[in-house]
Design a protein around this motif. Structure first.
Motif, PDB file in Angstrom:
ATOM      1  N   PRO A  79       0.836  -1.201   0.000  1.00 26.36           N
ATOM      2  CA  PRO A  79       0.000   0.000   0.000  1.00 26.36           C
ATOM      3  C   PRO A  79       0.870   1.251   0.000  1.00 26.36           C
ATOM      4  O   PRO A  79       2.048   1.201   0.364  1.00 26.36           O
ATOM      5  CB  PRO A  79      -0.793  -0.128   1.311  1.00 26.36           C
ATOM      6  CG  PRO A  79       0.006  -1.050   2.159  1.00 26.36           C
ATOM      7  CD  PRO A  79       0.684  -1.996   1.231  1.00 26.36           C
ATOM      8  N   GLU A  80       0.281   2.364  -0.403  1.00 22.84           N
ATOM      9  CA  GLU A  80       1.049   3.605  -0.497  1.00 22.84           C
ATOM     10  C   GLU A  80       1.672   3.984   0.835  1.00 22.84           C
ATOM     11  O   GLU A  80       2.813   4.440   0.898  1.00 22.84           O
ATOM     12  CB  GLU A  80       0.153   4.753  -0.996  1.00 22.84           C
ATOM     13  CG  GLU A  80      -0.190   4.652  -2.475  1.00 22.84           C
ATOM     14  CD  GLU A  80      -0.919   5.887  -2.963  1.00 22.84           C
ATOM     15  OE1 GLU A  80      -0.929   6.898  -2.237  1.00 22.84           O
ATOM     16  OE2 GLU A  80      -1.477   5.831  -4.073  1.00 22.84           O
ATOM     17  N   GLU A  81       0.928   3.810   1.904  1.00 18.64           N
ATOM     18  CA  GLU A  81       1.450   4.094   3.235  1.00 18.64           C
ATOM     19  C   GLU A  81       1.431   2.820   4.050  1.00 18.64           C
ATOM     20  O   GLU A  81       0.414   2.151   4.168  1.00 18.64           O
ATOM     21  CB  GLU A  81       0.610   5.162   3.940  1.00 18.64           C
ATOM     22  CG  GLU A  81       0.818   6.565   3.382  1.00 18.64           C
ATOM     23  CD  GLU A  81       0.203   7.622   4.278  1.00 18.64           C
ATOM     24  OE1 GLU A  81      -0.016   7.338   5.475  1.00 18.64           O
ATOM     25  OE2 GLU A  81      -0.060   8.718   3.784  1.00 18.64           O
ATOM     26  N   ARG A 118       1.771 -11.284  -2.991  1.00 18.36           N
ATOM     27  CA  ARG A 118       0.544 -10.469  -2.997  1.00 18.36           C
ATOM     28  C   ARG A 118      -0.352 -10.852  -1.820  1.00 18.36           C
ATOM     29  O   ARG A 118      -0.971  -9.993  -1.181  1.00 18.36           O
ATOM     30  CB  ARG A 118      -0.211 -10.656  -4.314  1.00 18.36           C
ATOM     31  CG  ARG A 118       0.448 -10.004  -5.514  1.00 18.36           C
ATOM     32  CD  ARG A 118      -0.459 -10.028  -6.737  1.00 18.36           C
ATOM     33  NE  ARG A 118       0.262  -9.589  -7.923  1.00 18.36           N
ATOM     34  CZ  ARG A 118       0.890 -10.389  -8.766  1.00 18.36           C
ATOM     35  NH1 ARG A 118       0.861 -11.723  -8.566  1.00 18.36           N
ATOM     36  NH2 ARG A 118       1.528  -9.909  -9.822  1.00 18.36           N
ATOM     37  N   TYR A 119      -0.426 -12.145  -1.556  1.00 16.52           N
ATOM     38  CA  TYR A 119      -1.240 -12.611  -0.437  1.00 16.52           C
ATOM     39  C   TYR A 119      -0.676 -12.095   0.892  1.00 16.52           C
ATOM     40  O   TYR A 119      -1.428 -11.621   1.753  1.00 16.52           O
ATOM     41  CB  TYR A 119      -1.283 -14.139  -0.434  1.00 16.52           C
ATOM     42  CG  TYR A 119      -2.051 -14.718   0.736  1.00 16.52           C
ATOM     43  CD1 TYR A 119      -3.443 -14.665   0.764  1.00 16.52           C
ATOM     44  CD2 TYR A 119      -1.384 -15.311   1.798  1.00 16.52           C
ATOM     45  CE1 TYR A 119      -4.155 -15.192   1.836  1.00 16.52           C
ATOM     46  CE2 TYR A 119      -2.091 -15.837   2.875  1.00 16.52           C
ATOM     47  CZ  TYR A 119      -3.468 -15.775   2.887  1.00 16.52           C
ATOM     48  OH  TYR A 119      -4.159 -16.282   3.951  1.00 16.52           O
ATOM     49  N   VAL A 120       0.642 -12.182   1.059  1.00 10.36           N
ATOM     50  CA  VAL A 120       1.288 -11.688   2.279  1.00 10.36           C
ATOM     51  C   VAL A 120       1.024 -10.196   2.449  1.00 10.36           C
ATOM     52  O   VAL A 120       0.701  -9.719   3.541  1.00 10.36           O
ATOM     53  CB  VAL A 120       2.800 -11.962   2.240  1.00 10.36           C
ATOM     54  CG1 VAL A 120       3.514 -11.258   3.394  1.00 10.36           C
ATOM     55  CG2 VAL A 120       3.073 -13.464   2.303  1.00 10.36           C
ATOM     56  N   ALA A 121       1.140  -9.441   1.367  1.00  8.80           N
ATOM     57  CA  ALA A 121       0.905  -7.994   1.427  1.00  8.80           C
ATOM     58  C   ALA A 121      -0.542  -7.685   1.807  1.00  8.80           C
ATOM     59  O   ALA A 121      -0.809  -6.744   2.572  1.00  8.80           O
ATOM     60  CB  ALA A 121       1.247  -7.351   0.087  1.00  8.80           C
ATOM     61  N   SER A 122      -1.482  -8.485   1.314  1.00 11.53           N
ATOM     62  CA  SER A 122      -2.890  -8.265   1.659  1.00 11.53           C
ATOM     63  C   SER A 122      -3.145  -8.613   3.125  1.00 11.53           C
ATOM     64  O   SER A 122      -3.919  -7.927   3.808  1.00 11.53           O
ATOM     65  CB  SER A 122      -3.807  -9.092   0.750  1.00 11.53           C
ATOM     66  OG  SER A 122      -3.691 -10.480   1.023  1.00 11.53           O
ATOM     67  N   LYS A 123      -2.506  -9.667   3.628  1.00 15.05           N
ATOM     68  CA  LYS A 123      -2.651 -10.037   5.039  1.00 15.05           C
ATOM     69  C   LYS A 123      -2.064  -8.960   5.934  1.00 15.05           C
ATOM     70  O   LYS A 123      -2.569  -8.700   7.030  1.00 15.05           O
ATOM     71  CB  LYS A 123      -1.965 -11.373   5.318  1.00 15.05           C
ATOM     72  CG  LYS A 123      -2.568 -12.577   4.640  1.00 15.05           C
ATOM     73  CD  LYS A 123      -4.017 -12.781   5.030  1.00 15.05           C
ATOM     74  CE  LYS A 123      -4.177 -13.143   6.493  1.00 15.05           C
ATOM     75  NZ  LYS A 123      -5.612 -13.333   6.859  1.00 15.05           N
ATOM     76  N   LEU A 124      -1.014  -8.346   5.464  1.00 14.49           N
ATOM     77  CA  LEU A 124      -0.367  -7.289   6.226  1.00 14.49           C
ATOM     78  C   LEU A 124      -1.325  -6.124   6.472  1.00 14.49           C
ATOM     79  O   LEU A 124      -1.331  -5.517   7.551  1.00 14.49           O
ATOM     80  CB  LEU A 124       0.868  -6.801   5.465  1.00 14.49           C
ATOM     81  CG  LEU A 124       1.721  -5.720   6.116  1.00 14.49           C
ATOM     82  CD1 LEU A 124       2.340  -6.231   7.398  1.00 14.49           C
ATOM     83  CD2 LEU A 124       2.805  -5.262   5.151  1.00 14.49           C
ATOM     84  N   GLN A 125      -2.164  -5.842   5.488  1.00 13.44           N
ATOM     85  CA  GLN A 125      -3.095  -4.716   5.603  1.00 13.44           C
ATOM     86  C   GLN A 125      -4.203  -4.973   6.608  1.00 13.44           C
ATOM     87  O   GLN A 125      -4.742  -4.037   7.196  1.00 13.44           O
ATOM     88  CB  GLN A 125      -3.696  -4.389   4.234  1.00 13.44           C
ATOM     89  CG  GLN A 125      -2.683  -3.849   3.237  1.00 13.44           C
ATOM     90  CD  GLN A 125      -3.353  -3.447   1.932  1.00 13.44           C
ATOM     91  OE1 GLN A 125      -4.226  -2.593   1.893  1.00 13.44           O
ATOM     92  NE2 GLN A 125      -2.944  -4.079   0.842  1.00 13.44           N
ATOM     93  N   ILE A 126      -4.562  -6.246   6.816  1.00 11.45           N
ATOM     94  CA  ILE A 126      -5.667  -6.547   7.726  1.00 11.45           C
ATOM     95  C   ILE A 126      -5.206  -7.196   9.031  1.00 11.45           C
ATOM     96  O   ILE A 126      -6.025  -7.448   9.910  1.00 11.45           O
ATOM     97  CB  ILE A 126      -6.709  -7.469   7.039  1.00 11.45           C
ATOM     98  CG1 ILE A 126      -6.075  -8.821   6.665  1.00 11.45           C
ATOM     99  CG2 ILE A 126      -7.302  -6.803   5.816  1.00 11.45           C
ATOM    100  CD1 ILE A 126      -7.077  -9.838   6.148  1.00 11.45           C
ATOM    101  N   ALA A 127      -3.905  -7.446   9.164  1.00 11.93           N
ATOM    102  CA  ALA A 127      -3.394  -8.070  10.384  1.00 11.93           C
ATOM    103  C   ALA A 127      -3.642  -7.162  11.580  1.00 11.93           C
ATOM    104  O   ALA A 127      -3.492  -5.946  11.499  1.00 11.93           O
ATOM    105  CB  ALA A 127      -1.901  -8.361  10.239  1.00 11.93           C
TER     106      ALA A 127
END
Length: 230
Positions: A79-81, A118-127
């Protein structure tokens, strides 16, 4: 960096300092790693993993035999931030580590690693960060800001700003919202007295609970119960 790197690395006992123009996930396999940023001091061990966003100056060293699985993530995947995140290695994150280990050891095709990243990055956003998980488990108790900052290994002066960036609210407002939601649930679903509900939510007495509820909701809890239950 345009390509994803997933590999095992070891670190020396001397402090090194740098930053990178990509995000980095660190999964300890053996030993620990001391990481220092402007706002955090972390001793990363195999019970946790750590995400370090791009552009953050950090010092690092390991004082014992160590091995880490490292995933370097290009900014296009992030994500941008993004902010650093200290994550307990629960069953889900342990499974992610296992899959990344398979990619690191087998050097499979690049598309499968890209999909996993991509999956790891998406999990990072909702962790859910550990301190927020702690709040959800202990919001009925008195919670000190210093305790929450310590859980995240942040300096207390920075924790509130980090928390508001993460949730859009201050820690105090976030905890109050959880208490209010629980108070409404108890008023609607039980016949408990005000003193029992106030004790359940960690208030000293029913008077302080009534004042707080009235201030938050604009109506006394007794009247709220009547209105909601007809």
């Amino acid at each position: 960096m345009q390509s994803i790197t997933c590999e095992k690395r070891s670190y020396s006992r001397e402090f090194h300092s740098h930053q990178h123009e990509f995000g980095q996930f660190l999964f300890p396999l053996q030993g620990s790693l001391d990481i220092q940023t402007k706002w955090q001091e972390i001793k990363l061990d195999p019970e946790y993993c750590f995400f370090l966003p791009q552009g953050v100056d950090h010092n690092y060293r390991s004082m014992d035999r160590n091995e880490f699985l490292v995933l370097d993530i290009p900014t296009a995947y992030l994500p941008e931030e993004s902010s650093s995140m200290y994550i307990q290695l629960d069953q889900q994150w342990s499974s992610i580590r296992y899959l990344l280990l398979e990619e690191a050891e087998n050097q499979g095709n690049a598309s499968s690693l890209a999909d996993l990243t991509r999956y790891v990055a998406s999990k990072l956003q909702i962790a859910k960060p550990p301190s927020i998980d702690y709040i959800h488990r202990h919001f009925k108790e008195s919670i000190r800001l210093e305790t929450l900052a310590q859980i995240e290994h942040y300096h207390p002066a920075y924790y509130s700003a980090w928390f508001k960036k993460k949730t859009g609210r201050s820690p105090k407002a976030y905890i109050s919202d959880l208490r209010l939601k629980e108070a409404k649930h108890l008023l609607k679903s039980t016949s408990w007295s005000m003193s029992v509900i106030s004790g359940e939510l960690g208030f000293e007495n029913s008077s302080s609970f009534t004042r707080w509820f009235n201030r938050c909701e604009g109506v006394a809890p007794q009247k709220y119960r009547i209105l909601k239950n007809g």
